[in-house]
Design a protein around this motif. Structure first.
Motif, PDB file in Angstrom:
ATOM      1  N   VAL A  65       1.246   9.600  -1.288  1.00 48.03           N
ATOM      2  CA  VAL A  65       2.269   9.390  -2.304  1.00 48.03           C
ATOM      3  C   VAL A  65       2.486   7.901  -2.548  1.00 48.03           C
ATOM      4  O   VAL A  65       2.513   7.111  -1.594  1.00 48.03           O
ATOM      5  CB  VAL A  65       3.606  10.021  -1.879  1.00 48.03           C
ATOM      6  N   GLU A  66       2.647   7.557  -3.800  1.00 44.11           N
ATOM      7  CA  GLU A  66       2.955   6.192  -4.192  1.00 44.11           C
ATOM      8  C   GLU A  66       4.176   5.705  -3.421  1.00 44.11           C
ATOM      9  O   GLU A  66       5.168   6.411  -3.311  1.00 44.11           O
ATOM     10  CB  GLU A  66       3.238   6.166  -5.709  1.00 44.11           C
ATOM     11  N   GLY A  67       4.056   4.511  -2.845  1.00 52.18           N
ATOM     12  CA  GLY A  67       5.185   3.955  -2.119  1.00 52.18           C
ATOM     13  C   GLY A  67       5.171   4.243  -0.633  1.00 52.18           C
ATOM     14  O   GLY A  67       5.911   3.636   0.127  1.00 52.18           O
ATOM     15  N   SER A  68       4.306   5.170  -0.212  1.00 53.94           N
ATOM     16  CA  SER A  68       4.269   5.521   1.210  1.00 53.94           C
ATOM     17  C   SER A  68       3.417   4.532   2.009  1.00 53.94           C
ATOM     18  O   SER A  68       2.592   3.813   1.467  1.00 53.94           O
ATOM     19  CB  SER A  68       3.700   6.927   1.375  1.00 53.94           C
ATOM     20  N   HIS A  69       3.659   4.531   3.318  1.00 55.44           N
ATOM     21  CA  HIS A  69       2.859   3.697   4.218  1.00 55.44           C
ATOM     22  C   HIS A  69       2.070   4.631   5.122  1.00 55.44           C
ATOM     23  O   HIS A  69       2.643   5.235   6.027  1.00 55.44           O
ATOM     24  CB  HIS A  69       3.760   2.819   5.082  1.00 55.44           C
ATOM     25  N   SER A  70       0.818   4.754   4.881  1.00 52.78           N
ATOM     26  CA  SER A  70       0.016   5.641   5.712  1.00 52.78           C
ATOM     27  C   SER A  70      -0.787   4.842   6.731  1.00 52.78           C
ATOM     28  O   SER A  70      -1.274   3.764   6.439  1.00 52.78           O
ATOM     29  CB  SER A  70      -0.945   6.454   4.839  1.00 52.78           C
ATOM     30  N   ALA A  71      -0.880   5.387   7.924  1.00 59.11           N
ATOM     31  CA  ALA A  71      -1.639   4.711   8.977  1.00 59.11           C
ATOM     32  C   ALA A  71      -3.108   5.074   8.897  1.00 59.11           C
ATOM     33  O   ALA A  71      -3.915   4.646   9.701  1.00 59.11           O
ATOM     34  CB  ALA A  71      -1.083   5.094  10.338  1.00 59.11           C
ATOM     35  N   HIS A  72      -3.444   5.885   7.890  1.00 56.30           N
ATOM     36  CA  HIS A  72      -4.809   6.397   7.836  1.00 56.30           C
ATOM     37  C   HIS A  72      -5.543   6.057   6.553  1.00 56.30           C
ATOM     38  O   HIS A  72      -4.948   5.837   5.509  1.00 56.30           O
ATOM     39  CB  HIS A  72      -4.783   7.927   8.006  1.00 56.30           C
ATOM     40  N   ASP A  89     -11.292 -10.556   3.477  1.00 60.49           N
ATOM     41  CA  ASP A  89     -10.666 -11.119   2.281  1.00 60.49           C
ATOM     42  C   ASP A  89     -11.365 -10.657   1.010  1.00 60.49           C
ATOM     43  O   ASP A  89     -10.722 -10.363  -0.002  1.00 60.49           O
ATOM     44  CB  ASP A  89     -10.678 -12.650   2.330  1.00 60.49           C
ATOM     45  N   LEU A  90     -12.674 -10.612   1.051  1.00 55.67           N
ATOM     46  CA  LEU A  90     -13.416 -10.182  -0.130  1.00 55.67           C
ATOM     47  C   LEU A  90     -13.068  -8.747  -0.498  1.00 55.67           C
ATOM     48  O   LEU A  90     -12.865  -8.415  -1.664  1.00 55.67           O
ATOM     49  CB  LEU A  90     -14.919 -10.329   0.087  1.00 55.67           C
ATOM     50  N   THR A  91     -12.987  -7.899   0.504  1.00 55.66           N
ATOM     51  CA  THR A  91     -12.577  -6.517   0.244  1.00 55.66           C
ATOM     52  C   THR A  91     -11.159  -6.502  -0.318  1.00 55.66           C
ATOM     53  O   THR A  91     -10.853  -5.791  -1.273  1.00 55.66           O
ATOM     54  CB  THR A  91     -12.621  -5.686   1.534  1.00 55.66           C
ATOM     55  N   TRP A  92     -10.342  -7.322   0.285  1.00 56.43           N
ATOM     56  CA  TRP A  92      -8.946  -7.443  -0.148  1.00 56.43           C
ATOM     57  C   TRP A  92      -8.881  -7.819  -1.624  1.00 56.43           C
ATOM     58  O   TRP A  92      -8.140  -7.221  -2.413  1.00 56.43           O
ATOM     59  CB  TRP A  92      -8.269  -8.537   0.691  1.00 56.43           C
ATOM     60  N   ILE A  93      -9.673  -8.797  -1.989  1.00 54.69           N
ATOM     61  CA  ILE A  93      -9.678  -9.286  -3.371  1.00 54.69           C
ATOM     62  C   ILE A  93     -10.134  -8.190  -4.335  1.00 54.69           C
ATOM     63  O   ILE A  93      -9.550  -8.004  -5.407  1.00 54.69           O
ATOM     64  CB  ILE A  93     -10.592 -10.529  -3.485  1.00 54.69           C
ATOM     65  N   ALA A  94     -11.152  -7.459  -3.919  1.00 54.11           N
ATOM     66  CA  ALA A  94     -11.661  -6.375  -4.765  1.00 54.11           C
ATOM     67  C   ALA A  94     -10.609  -5.278  -4.905  1.00 54.11           C
ATOM     68  O   ALA A  94     -10.395  -4.731  -5.988  1.00 54.11           O
ATOM     69  CB  ALA A  94     -12.950  -5.811  -4.188  1.00 54.11           C
ATOM     70  N   ALA A  95      -9.930  -4.976  -3.818  1.00 55.26           N
ATOM     71  CA  ALA A  95      -8.906  -3.931  -3.845  1.00 55.26           C
ATOM     72  C   ALA A  95      -7.716  -4.363  -4.698  1.00 55.26           C
ATOM     73  O   ALA A  95      -7.079  -3.547  -5.363  1.00 55.26           O
ATOM     74  CB  ALA A  95      -8.446  -3.604  -2.432  1.00 55.26           C
ATOM     75  N   GLY A 107      -7.290   5.308   0.110  1.00 55.85           N
ATOM     76  CA  GLY A 107      -6.262   4.616   0.871  1.00 55.85           C
ATOM     77  C   GLY A 107      -6.532   3.161   1.188  1.00 55.85           C
ATOM     78  O   GLY A 107      -5.733   2.501   1.841  1.00 55.85           O
ATOM     79  N   LEU A 108      -7.658   2.651   0.694  1.00 58.60           N
ATOM     80  CA  LEU A 108      -7.992   1.253   0.965  1.00 58.60           C
ATOM     81  C   LEU A 108      -6.934   0.319   0.398  1.00 58.60           C
ATOM     82  O   LEU A 108      -6.613  -0.711   0.985  1.00 58.60           O
ATOM     83  CB  LEU A 108      -9.370   0.931   0.366  1.00 58.60           C
ATOM     84  N   GLN A 109      -6.382   0.700  -0.738  1.00 58.34           N
ATOM     85  CA  GLN A 109      -5.362  -0.148  -1.362  1.00 58.34           C
ATOM     86  C   GLN A 109      -4.129  -0.312  -0.487  1.00 58.34           C
ATOM     87  O   GLN A 109      -3.470  -1.339  -0.528  1.00 58.34           O
ATOM     88  CB  GLN A 109      -4.954   0.432  -2.716  1.00 58.34           C
ATOM     89  N   GLY A 110      -3.849   0.695   0.307  1.00 64.08           N
ATOM     90  CA  GLY A 110      -2.708   0.595   1.209  1.00 64.08           C
ATOM     91  C   GLY A 110      -2.885  -0.529   2.218  1.00 64.08           C
ATOM     92  O   GLY A 110      -1.918  -1.150   2.654  1.00 64.08           O
ATOM     93  N   THR A 111      -4.129  -0.790   2.567  1.00 61.87           N
ATOM     94  CA  THR A 111      -4.442  -1.853   3.508  1.00 61.87           C
ATOM     95  C   THR A 111      -4.060  -3.200   2.927  1.00 61.87           C
ATOM     96  O   THR A 111      -3.542  -4.085   3.603  1.00 61.87           O
ATOM     97  CB  THR A 111      -5.965  -1.862   3.800  1.00 61.87           C
ATOM     98  N   VAL A 112      -4.312  -3.321   1.644  1.00 63.43           N
ATOM     99  CA  VAL A 112      -4.091  -4.590   0.975  1.00 63.43           C
ATOM    100  C   VAL A 112      -2.616  -4.816   0.687  1.00 63.43           C
ATOM    101  O   VAL A 112      -2.072  -5.897   0.878  1.00 63.43           O
ATOM    102  CB  VAL A 112      -4.903  -4.618  -0.339  1.00 63.43           C
ATOM    103  N   MET A 113      -1.958  -3.779   0.228  1.00 65.13           N
ATOM    104  CA  MET A 113      -0.605  -3.948  -0.270  1.00 65.13           C
ATOM    105  C   MET A 113       0.470  -3.507   0.712  1.00 65.13           C
ATOM    106  O   MET A 113       1.649  -3.688   0.432  1.00 65.13           O
ATOM    107  CB  MET A 113      -0.434  -3.130  -1.551  1.00 65.13           C
ATOM    108  N   GLY A 114       0.054  -2.926   1.832  1.00 64.71           N
ATOM    109  CA  GLY A 114       1.063  -2.399   2.741  1.00 64.71           C
ATOM    110  C   GLY A 114       1.403  -0.982   2.349  1.00 64.71           C
ATOM    111  O   GLY A 114       1.226  -0.058   3.114  1.00 64.71           O
TER     112      GLY A 114
END
Lengths: 250, 250
Positions: free
Chosen positions: B54-61, A136-142, B94-101
Motif C-alpha cells: 500500500v502507498e505510504g507503507s513501510h515494508s521490510a520486504h 547509488d546508481l540503483t537509487w538514482i534509477a529508482a 518494492g525497490l522504490q521503498g528502499t529509496v524513499m523509505g
DNA sequence: CGCTTAGTTGAGTTCGTTCAACGACTGTGG
DNA sequence: CCACAGTCGTTGAACGAACTCAACTAAGCG
C-alpha cells in the motif's frame, strides 16, 4: 549550429564540485570521491537548444549534468512529441543506454549545459569496487522511476489545469532544492515544452496558463515562467511534493 | 477476505526456479544462485484482488513475482486511480521503498500470485558481495524506467484507439515472452483496469475496445481479453515492441 | 527590413466525458 | 431452490473539455 563544444579548460575536479556543497546531496567519502574523479573523463559544454543524445543512438558515454536545464523526450513517427522528464544539475543521463544498448529517448538542452562525461565501459569497475556507488546508481534509477510514476498519474488522471499546476510546482521544487533561483523563480521553458509535457495542444496550454496567471500563481515573461506561488500550485494539483531527503549523485 | 496466505509448503529452491528455464532470462552463475537462495527468505501466496503493498507503507520486504499477474497504481485523494504498470513473473516489487523509505504506490494482484520474499536489510550485502547482481538491480530499475517512458508517450500523445492498441500489444508481448499463454492469448484484466491505465473513462474504453474487436484484433470474453493479432495492435499504435534480449531477475 | 519564433485570441469541431439505463453473470443468504 | 445484490460489460444521448484552424501581435535576429 554547433551541437557540442568540447571544453578545453581543465575539468572541474570532483572534490571541488560546486554541487557537493549543496545540502540537497549526500556527503561522499574520500575514496568514493577519488574513484569518481577517475571515472570522470572530461567535461562537455552544450548550447541551448542542442541535442545531447538521440533516440536510437549508441553512446559510449554517461553524463551527469553539472549546470543548466534540459529535457528527455520521445517522438512518434508523425512528429508528435512527449517530454518525459526534465534534467537538472546532479541528474544522470544515459543510464538506459547501458541496459538497452541503444538510447530509447532523446535529450535536449533547454539552457546552456555543462556535462561531466563518464566512460560507460568503466561502469563495471564501479560495481566491483564501490558497492555504495553501485547502490547509488540503483537509487538514482529508482528515483527517476518514482518521478515518472507521478507524471503518469498527472497526465492520466489530472485535468489540464491540475496538470499544469503540478508540472510547474514540480519544476519549482526541484530548482529550489538545487538553489538555482537567485531572487527570481524563473523556469526557462516555452509553452510548447509545457504542452509537450502535459500532452496538450499549445493553444489549450496557453489558455490554461492564463488561468494560473489570473489566479496570481505564475507570470509568463521573457520566454519563460515566473513561479509566484509554488505552494498554491502544488495545492491545486493535490500534490504532496517530492519529499526528498538527501540524495546521491555521481 | 484474507489478503495473504503464507504458504507453509517448502519454498521453491532458486536452483529449481521455474522461471530460470525460460529463454527470456539470463543464466545465473552458481555462486549467484547460491546467494539468491539465501537472500530469499520465503514465499507468499496472494489471492486475486488482494493488495500486496500500500502507498505510504513501510515494508521490510522486497518481492519477486513467481507466478501470476498484478499491477502498480497510484490514487488521488478523490479516488481517481492511475495504473502505472503491470507486474508479471520475474518482476521485482518494492525497490522504490528502499529509496524513499515508504512506498509511493500500491500493488494489487490481478490473479492469484506467488511471491518470493526477500529481506530488505540484506540488500547491502548483495551490493557488497555480488557486483553482477547489483548491476542487475540497476538494470531492472532502468528497464522499468524505460517502460514508463513508453507509457508516458502513449498516454500523452496517442489517441484512445492507439493507446488501447499499445497497451494490449504490450501486455501480449510481455506475457508471450514469459510463455504465459497456452494456446489461448488471454489477458486477465477488466475494462476498468484498461481505462485506469489509459487515463480514459470506462464508457469510452468500452467503445474503443469494441472498435479493436470489430477489426478482429481482440475478443472480449469471460472477464478478460483474448488477443487475436498482437502484431496488428502494435502496428496500429506505431509501437516498435519491447525489443528485449535476455534480461536478469533476482 | 523582412523573417522567424513565441505567445494570444476567437470560432467551430471532435474526441472523450458524464449520466442513465439495461442485460448477463456470480456469489450469497434465506 | 430462488431472491437479491454486486460486478462487469454495453449502449444511447447530451454535454464539455480540448483540439484544429486561422488570424494577429510582439519580440529577436540576420
Amino acid at each position: 549550429m554547433a551541437t557540442t563544444r568540447a571544453t578545453h579548460e581543465a575539468k572541474t575536479p570532483c572534490k571541488k564540485c560546486p554541487l557537493r556543497g549543496l545540502p540537497h546531496f549526500r556527503e561522499f567519502a574520500a575514496d568514493e570521491l577519488e574513484f569518481v574523479e577517475v571515472f570522470k573523463t572530461g567535461e562537455l559544454a552544450i548550447d541551448a537548444g542542442s541535442t545531447i543524445l538521440v533516440e536510437g543512438s549508441h553512446s559510449a558515454h554517461l553524463f551527469t549534468v553539472l549546470t543548466g536545464w534540459g529535457f528527455r523526450y520521445k517522438m512518434l513517427e508523425d512528429g508528435r512529441r512527449q517530454i518525459l522528464n526534465y534534467v537538472l544539475p546532479g541528474d544522470l543521463i544515459g543510464l538506459q543506454g547501458t541496459v538497452m544498448g541503444e538510447m530509447q529517448h532523446s535529450v535536449e538542452a533547454l539552457s546552456p549545459i555543462t556535462l561531466c562525461v563518464f566512460e560507460r565501459n568503466k561502469l563495471m569497475t564501479l560495481y566491483n569496487k564501490h558497492a555504495s556507488l553501485a547502490f547509488d546508481l540503483t537509487w538514482i534509477a529508482a528515483r527517476e522511476e518514482r518521478i515518472l510514476d507521478e507524471h503518469l498519474l498527472s497526465i492520466g488522471r489530472r485535468s489540464a489545469l491540475e496538470r499544469a499546476a503540478y508540472l510547474l510546482a514540480y519544476l519549482y521544487q526541484r530548482a529550489s532544492a538545487l538553489k538555482l533561483f537567485n531572487g527570481r523563480s524563473f523556469l526557462p521553458i516555452t509553452q510548447q515544452h509545457i504542452a509537450d509535457t502535459l500532452g496538450l495542444s499549445i493553444v489549450h496550454t496557453n489558455k490554461t496558463l492564463k488561468k494560473l496567471a489570473s489566479r496570481g500563481f505564475i507570470r509568463w515573461q521573457e520566454r519563460g515562467c515566473d513561479v509566484l506561488d509554488g505552494q498554491a500550485l502544488a495545492g491545486l494539483a493535490e500534490w504532496e511534493g517530492l519529499g526528498e531527503g538527501k540524495r546521491p549523485f555521481i
